[in-house]
Design an enzyme around this catalytic site. Structure first.
Site, PDB file in Angstrom:
ATOM      1  N   PHE A 205      -2.790  -0.119   3.793  1.00 37.45           N
ATOM      2  CA  PHE A 205      -3.848  -0.441   4.758  1.00 37.45           C
ATOM      3  C   PHE A 205      -4.664   0.831   4.987  1.00 37.45           C
ATOM      4  CE2 PHE A 205      -5.601  -1.865   8.928  1.00 37.45           C
ATOM      5  CZ  PHE A 205      -6.101  -3.099   8.515  1.00 37.45           C
ATOM      6  N   HIS A 208      -7.926   3.436   9.892  1.00 38.62           N
ATOM      7  CA  HIS A 208      -8.535   2.629  10.954  1.00 38.62           C
ATOM      8  C   HIS A 208      -8.087   3.152  12.313  1.00 38.62           C
ATOM      9  CE1 HIS A 208      -4.480   1.074  10.668  1.00 38.62           C
ATOM     10  NE2 HIS A 208      -4.625   0.581  11.882  1.00 38.62           N
ATOM     11  N   ASP A 210      -6.863   1.477  16.115  1.00 33.29           N
ATOM     12  CA  ASP A 210      -6.365   0.193  16.617  1.00 33.29           C
ATOM     13  C   ASP A 210      -7.315  -0.423  17.636  1.00 33.29           C
ATOM     14  OD1 ASP A 210      -4.185   0.413  15.009  1.00 33.29           O
ATOM     15  OD2 ASP A 210      -2.741   0.801  16.616  1.00 33.29           O
ATOM     16  N   HIS A 264      -5.510   6.279  11.602  1.00 32.79           N
ATOM     17  CA  HIS A 264      -4.267   6.309  10.838  1.00 32.79           C
ATOM     18  C   HIS A 264      -4.344   5.324   9.681  1.00 32.79           C
ATOM     19  CE1 HIS A 264      -3.944   3.371  14.099  1.00 32.79           C
ATOM     20  NE2 HIS A 264      -3.060   2.693  13.374  1.00 32.79           N
TER      21      HIS A 264
HETATM   22 FE   LIG Z   1      -2.940   0.511  13.224  1.00 35.84          FE
END
Ligand SMILES: [Fe+2]
Length: 325
Positions: A205, A208, A210, A264
């Site tokens: 992933f 980004h 959160d 992260h």
């Molecule tokens: Fe995250």
């Protein structure tokens, strides 16, 4: 070397009455959030071994038909649900799969469901005869992890110079838009193509921030997370007996970036593992007026952004930039 400074903070004292102890915990939270942006909450009282065992067993017991039946709209056009339900793996394309559920208080009679407010959905659960006790287990987990989050938010409130119960009216068991995601990353002989970051790191992933006030995460002890710092991406050490905490962009917004939402990413690792975030969200109509922590008082601001509005746009943006999970 290349490892982020992620302190372990004993949060139990936040439930007590000793102001000095609470201030000391708040100071640790403050320094973590002003530093790499992550900390481990220890002494939280949750049975994470049971959570790991239940979730691993359940994922393996689900048939493809059951997953399809529970799938969100992105994976089953007939489904009216966009948040709660199953997020499918796609053979040869997407390896991870997850099941997301929302506030168990959202029943068909809940005013927000009756009024069809955005982001509110009634949870769907697999057949209780095939998966006995599952719904009860995860509804209890939602309640318990909410309690831990409420305790940690007391620490945040103190750290931000607010009254200890500052966040409580906005984080209510009746109305919170918080979500649990039971994410499974499988081990596969033949793994589908993975993303590659500009620095060459293989990813599950991409980088980004959160969409949450804070995130409370349990993970299997397999190293995978990295946080972006001034020195580049650093590994976050694993600790499956603790809960990993970081701020989301709503916290950054209300504090004018005093507590940033750390960027992260998830490194690709071919290993069977779980990642179970609890995204701490406020109520639909909650709107916290941003405040200037350093000036120790309210700042000159325009109207606060209501949480429901923030969540809807934040999630849509995340899917646009990082893809459907
Ligand atoms: Fe995250």
């Amino acid at each position: 070397m290349n490892v982020a400074d992620v302190p372990v903070i004993d949060i139990a004292g936040l439930a007590g009455f000793d102001a000095m102890v609470k201030n000391a915990i708040a100071a640790q939270i403050d320094s973590a959030c002003r530093g790499a942006g992550f900390f481990y909450a220890a002494n939280h009282g949750l049975d994470l071994k049971a959570l790991q065992g239940m979730t691993m067993d359940w994922h393996h017991a689900m048939s493809v038909e059951e997953k399809k039946e529970l799938a969100i709209h992105a994976y089953n056009q007939a489904s009216p649900r966009h948040r709660s339900g199953y997020y499918m793996a796609i053979e040869g394309r997407k390896a991870n799969e997850s099941f997301c559920y929302l506030n168990p208080a959202f029943s068909t009679e809940h005013p927000a469901i009756v009024d069809a407010l955005p982001a509110h959905e009634v949870n769907v659960w697999p057949d209780p005869h095939r998966h006995p006790g599952m719904r009860e287990f995860y509804e209890a987990y939602y309640r318990d992890v909410s309690g831990v989050a409420a305790l940690i938010l007391r620490g945040f409130a103190i750290a931000l110079g607010r009254e200890e119960r500052f966040f409580e009216p906005h984080f209510s068991s009746e109305d919170t838009l918080s979500a649990v995601s039971l994410i499974r990353y499988p081990y596969l002989e033949d793994y589908p193509p993975v993303k590659v970051a500009p620095d060459g790191t293989r990813l599950s992933f991409e980088s980004h921030q959160d969409v949450s006030l804070i995130t409370v995460l349990y993970q299997t002890a397999v190293p995978n997370l990295q946080v972006k710092t001034a020195e580049g991406f650093l590994d976050i050490p694993v600790a499956d007996e603790h809960l990993l905490i970081n701020c989301g962009t709503y916290m950054a917004y209300i504090t004018y970036g005093y507590y940033p939402a750390p960027e992260h990413r998830v490194k690709f690792i071919n290993a069977e593992r779980l990642s179970i975030p609890f995204f701490v969200n406020l109520s639909h109509s909650s709107a916290i007026v941003p405040f200037d922590v350093a000036a120790d008082g309210p700042a000159e601001v325009s109207a606060a952004v209501p949480y429901g509005h923030y969540l809807k746009h934040g999630l849509a943006h995340l899917i646009r930039s990082n893809g459907q999970t």
